[in-house]
Design a protein around this motif. Structure first.
Motif, PDB file in Angstrom:
ATOM      1  N   GLU A 177      30.402  16.850   2.706  1.00 36.26           N
ATOM      2  CA  GLU A 177      29.600  15.955   1.849  1.00 36.26           C
ATOM      3  C   GLU A 177      28.115  16.307   1.974  1.00 36.26           C
ATOM      4  OE1 GLU A 177      30.470  13.677  -0.409  1.00 36.26           O
ATOM      5  OE2 GLU A 177      32.501  14.430  -0.056  1.00 36.26           O
ATOM      6  N   PHE A 178      27.698  16.560   3.235  1.00 34.89           N
ATOM      7  CA  PHE A 178      26.301  16.939   3.458  1.00 34.89           C
ATOM      8  C   PHE A 178      25.991  18.232   2.708  1.00 34.89           C
ATOM      9  CE2 PHE A 178      22.939  19.308   5.409  1.00 34.89           C
ATOM     10  CZ  PHE A 178      21.948  18.360   5.618  1.00 34.89           C
ATOM     11  N   VAL A 179      26.910  19.196   2.818  1.00 37.18           N
ATOM     12  CA  VAL A 179      26.703  20.507   2.186  1.00 37.18           C
ATOM     13  C   VAL A 179      26.559  20.322   0.674  1.00 37.18           C
ATOM     14  CG1 VAL A 179      27.750  22.790   1.769  1.00 37.18           C
ATOM     15  CG2 VAL A 179      27.925  21.735   4.035  1.00 37.18           C
ATOM     16  N   LYS A 180      27.480  19.551   0.102  1.00 40.40           N
ATOM     17  CA  LYS A 180      27.442  19.320  -1.354  1.00 40.40           C
ATOM     18  C   LYS A 180      26.144  18.613  -1.764  1.00 40.40           C
ATOM     19  CE  LYS A 180      29.887  16.329  -3.844  1.00 40.40           C
ATOM     20  NZ  LYS A 180      31.048  15.455  -3.938  1.00 40.40           N
ATOM     21  N   ASP A 181      25.801  17.551  -1.027  1.00 41.40           N
ATOM     22  CA  ASP A 181      24.593  16.779  -1.374  1.00 41.40           C
ATOM     23  C   ASP A 181      23.313  17.595  -1.234  1.00 41.40           C
ATOM     24  OD1 ASP A 181      26.274  14.699  -1.808  1.00 41.40           O
ATOM     25  OD2 ASP A 181      25.799  13.621   0.049  1.00 41.40           O
ATOM     26  N   SER A 182      23.368  18.646  -0.380  1.00 47.24           N
ATOM     27  CA  SER A 182      22.167  19.477  -0.201  1.00 47.24           C
ATOM     28  C   SER A 182      22.081  20.581  -1.238  1.00 47.24           C
ATOM     29  CB  SER A 182      22.160  20.162   1.168  1.00 47.24           C
ATOM     30  OG  SER A 182      22.597  19.325   2.140  1.00 47.24           O
ATOM     31  N   GLY A 183      23.064  20.673  -2.095  1.00 52.45           N
ATOM     32  CA  GLY A 183      23.074  21.736  -3.099  1.00 52.45           C
ATOM     33  C   GLY A 183      23.467  23.079  -2.496  1.00 52.45           C
ATOM     34  N   ALA A 184      24.058  23.037  -1.286  1.00 55.93           N
ATOM     35  CA  ALA A 184      24.494  24.285  -0.631  1.00 55.93           C
ATOM     36  C   ALA A 184      25.966  24.537  -0.962  1.00 55.93           C
ATOM     37  CB  ALA A 184      24.299  24.157   0.873  1.00 55.93           C
ATOM     38  N   ASN A 185      26.410  25.780  -0.703  1.00 48.96           N
ATOM     39  CA  ASN A 185      27.836  26.058  -0.919  1.00 48.96           C
ATOM     40  C   ASN A 185      28.427  26.920   0.183  1.00 48.96           C
ATOM     41  OD1 ASN A 185      26.411  28.252  -1.629  1.00 48.96           O
ATOM     42  ND2 ASN A 185      27.060  28.316  -3.769  1.00 48.96           N
ATOM     43  N   VAL A 186      27.676  27.102   1.264  1.00 52.11           N
ATOM     44  CA  VAL A 186      28.178  27.915   2.373  1.00 52.11           C
ATOM     45  C   VAL A 186      27.933  27.180   3.693  1.00 52.11           C
ATOM     46  CG1 VAL A 186      27.773  30.043   3.713  1.00 52.11           C
ATOM     47  CG2 VAL A 186      27.873  30.152   1.225  1.00 52.11           C
ATOM     48  N   ILE A 187      28.929  27.266   4.571  1.00 51.29           N
ATOM     49  CA  ILE A 187      28.765  26.780   5.946  1.00 51.29           C
ATOM     50  C   ILE A 187      28.674  28.034   6.806  1.00 51.29           C
ATOM     51  CG2 ILE A 187      29.874  25.574   7.886  1.00 51.29           C
ATOM     52  CD1 ILE A 187      31.412  23.898   5.738  1.00 51.29           C
ATOM     53  N   LEU A 188      27.608  28.126   7.580  1.00 48.34           N
ATOM     54  CA  LEU A 188      27.423  29.302   8.435  1.00 48.34           C
ATOM     55  C   LEU A 188      27.825  28.934   9.858  1.00 48.34           C
ATOM     56  CD1 LEU A 188      26.223  32.200   8.829  1.00 48.34           C
ATOM     57  CD2 LEU A 188      24.018  31.094   9.262  1.00 48.34           C
ATOM     58  N   ARG A 189      28.635  29.798  10.489  1.00 48.36           N
ATOM     59  CA  ARG A 189      29.027  29.563  11.882  1.00 48.36           C
ATOM     60  C   ARG A 189      28.924  30.872  12.645  1.00 48.36           C
ATOM     61  NH1 ARG A 189      29.520  24.523  13.947  1.00 48.36           N
ATOM     62  NH2 ARG A 189      31.358  25.020  15.191  1.00 48.36           N
ATOM     63  N   GLY A 190      28.752  30.741  13.960  1.00 43.87           N
ATOM     64  CA  GLY A 190      28.697  31.936  14.802  1.00 43.87           C
ATOM     65  C   GLY A 190      29.990  32.056  15.599  1.00 43.87           C
ATOM     66  N   LEU A 191      30.387  33.284  15.870  1.00 43.82           N
ATOM     67  CA  LEU A 191      31.593  33.506  16.671  1.00 43.82           C
ATOM     68  C   LEU A 191      31.250  34.299  17.909  1.00 43.82           C
ATOM     69  CD1 LEU A 191      34.474  34.642  14.282  1.00 43.82           C
ATOM     70  CD2 LEU A 191      34.347  32.527  15.581  1.00 43.82           C
ATOM     71  N   ARG A 192      31.683  33.789  19.050  1.00 40.85           N
ATOM     72  CA  ARG A 192      31.495  34.537  20.295  1.00 40.85           C
ATOM     73  C   ARG A 192      32.825  35.166  20.666  1.00 40.85           C
ATOM     74  NH1 ARG A 192      28.823  29.358  22.737  1.00 40.85           N
ATOM     75  NH2 ARG A 192      30.247  28.689  21.133  1.00 40.85           N
ATOM     76  N   ALA A 193      33.387  34.704  21.749  1.00 35.57           N
ATOM     77  CA  ALA A 193      34.634  35.297  22.227  1.00 35.57           C
ATOM     78  C   ALA A 193      35.806  34.831  21.361  1.00 35.57           C
ATOM     79  CB  ALA A 193      34.840  34.877  23.669  1.00 35.57           C
ATOM     80  N   LEU A 194      36.957  35.408  21.660  1.00 37.90           N
ATOM     81  CA  LEU A 194      38.201  35.040  20.976  1.00 37.90           C
ATOM     82  C   LEU A 194      38.436  33.540  21.099  1.00 37.90           C
ATOM     83  CD1 LEU A 194      40.173  36.954  19.592  1.00 37.90           C
ATOM     84  CD2 LEU A 194      41.616  36.803  21.633  1.00 37.90           C
ATOM     85  N   SER A 195      37.959  32.957  22.205  1.00 41.80           N
ATOM     86  CA  SER A 195      38.171  31.523  22.453  1.00 41.80           C
ATOM     87  C   SER A 195      37.531  30.645  21.373  1.00 41.80           C
ATOM     88  CB  SER A 195      37.632  31.138  23.829  1.00 41.80           C
ATOM     89  OG  SER A 195      36.320  31.613  23.953  1.00 41.80           O
ATOM     90  N   ASP A 196      36.504  31.112  20.709  1.00 42.91           N
ATOM     91  CA  ASP A 196      35.901  30.345  19.609  1.00 42.91           C
ATOM     92  C   ASP A 196      36.801  30.348  18.374  1.00 42.91           C
ATOM     93  OD1 ASP A 196      33.519  29.590  20.750  1.00 42.91           O
ATOM     94  OD2 ASP A 196      32.318  31.196  19.869  1.00 42.91           O
ATOM     95  N   PHE A 197      37.604  31.400  18.274  1.00 46.35           N
ATOM     96  CA  PHE A 197      38.267  31.683  17.005  1.00 46.35           C
ATOM     97  C   PHE A 197      39.193  30.561  16.531  1.00 46.35           C
ATOM     98  CE2 PHE A 197      41.642  33.409  14.371  1.00 46.35           C
ATOM     99  CZ  PHE A 197      40.894  33.961  13.343  1.00 46.35           C
ATOM    100  N   GLU A 198      40.057  30.068  17.453  1.00 40.40           N
ATOM    101  CA  GLU A 198      41.059  29.097  17.036  1.00 40.40           C
ATOM    102  C   GLU A 198      40.415  27.815  16.497  1.00 40.40           C
ATOM    103  OE1 GLU A 198      44.214  28.630  19.816  1.00 40.40           O
ATOM    104  OE2 GLU A 198      45.165  27.099  18.558  1.00 40.40           O
ATOM    105  N   TYR A 199      39.418  27.335  17.230  1.00 41.04           N
ATOM    106  CA  TYR A 199      38.734  26.104  16.812  1.00 41.04           C
ATOM    107  C   TYR A 199      38.000  26.320  15.486  1.00 41.04           C
ATOM    108  CZ  TYR A 199      35.281  22.349  16.858  1.00 41.04           C
ATOM    109  OH  TYR A 199      34.482  21.292  16.511  1.00 41.04           O
ATOM    110  N   GLU A 200      37.306  27.453  15.396  1.00 40.65           N
ATOM    111  CA  GLU A 200      36.539  27.743  14.176  1.00 40.65           C
ATOM    112  C   GLU A 200      37.462  27.905  12.963  1.00 40.65           C
ATOM    113  OE1 GLU A 200      33.333  27.683  13.668  1.00 40.65           O
ATOM    114  OE2 GLU A 200      32.684  27.441  15.737  1.00 40.65           O
ATOM    115  N   PHE A 201      38.637  28.500  13.209  1.00 43.06           N
ATOM    116  CA  PHE A 201      39.623  28.708  12.156  1.00 43.06           C
ATOM    117  C   PHE A 201      40.097  27.346  11.627  1.00 43.06           C
ATOM    118  CE2 PHE A 201      43.868  31.046  11.150  1.00 43.06           C
ATOM    119  CZ  PHE A 201      43.434  31.295   9.867  1.00 43.06           C
TER     120      PHE A 201
END
Ligand code: ADP
Length: 165
Positions: free
Chosen positions: A76-100
């Motif tokens: 909702e925040f993204v839409k209300d800001s007129g944005a269309n992308v969420i940017l995230r950073g990935l470190r180790a494989l351990s980030d992957f499952e949660y980020e996915f």
């Protein structure tokens, strides 16, 4: 159409790993909104105001980037800001499952919004706000892993006169 991205996180506190993602994100998008996504029931070391103040200091010389905060639904925040992308950073494989999982639920909630991932810079592979807070709380120096303003605030917070600078 302007490419506007939202980079959400707790940023408790902002680290050089986050800064790396912000600087690289700024090369890809016309505008970047750093979003302190907070939860009233979650304990944090720094208040939302303290976290935004540190981020503001870090980005003071950068153009096309600003800080905001929200405890609502991210898409909702993204839409209300007129944005269309969420940017995230990935470190180790351990980030992957949660980020996915996060990317999939956000896509289910709004199919117009894409999540874009940037791999961490190798220097920041092991840098997380949690590890930084742990080290600083027992007197370890985190200089070089966080912006200088954050280093100072951590020392203040933990009254950490022993940290080797
Ligand atoms: P969360 O609140 O989900 O734990 P953070 O506030 O720590 O997230 O971080 C926000 C975003 O920044 C996440 O996508 C996280 O993976 C990313 N991030 C955190 N530390 C680093 C780092 N050292 N290198 C790259 N990305 C990072």
């Amino acid at each position: 159409m302007k490419k506007i991205a939202v980079y959400p996180g707790s940023f408790d506190p902002i680290t050089n790993g986050h800064v790396d993602i912000i600087k690289r994100g700024l090369r890809m998008f016309d505008e970047l909104i750093i979003l302190i996504a907070y939860n009233r029931n979650k304990n944090t070391l720094f208040s939302v105001d303290e976290r935004s103040e540190m981020i503001r200091e870090v980005i003071k010389d950068c153009k096309n980037v600003r800080v905001d905060c929200s405890d609502g639904l991210l898409v909702e925040f993204v839409k209300d800001s007129g944005a269309n992308v969420i940017l995230r950073g990935l470190r180790a494989l351990s980030d992957f499952e949660y980020e996915f999982q996060l990317a999939l639920i956000n896509r289910r909630l709004n199919r117009e919004i894409e999540t874009v991932f940037l791999m961490t810079g190798y220097k920041w592979f092991y840098t997380s706000s949690t590890i930084i807070k742990e080290a600083a709380s027992i007197g370890g120096s985190v200089k070089g892993l966080v912006p200088e303003i954050v280093n100072l605030k951590l020392m203040e917070k933990f009254n950490n006169k022993k940290a080797k600078i």
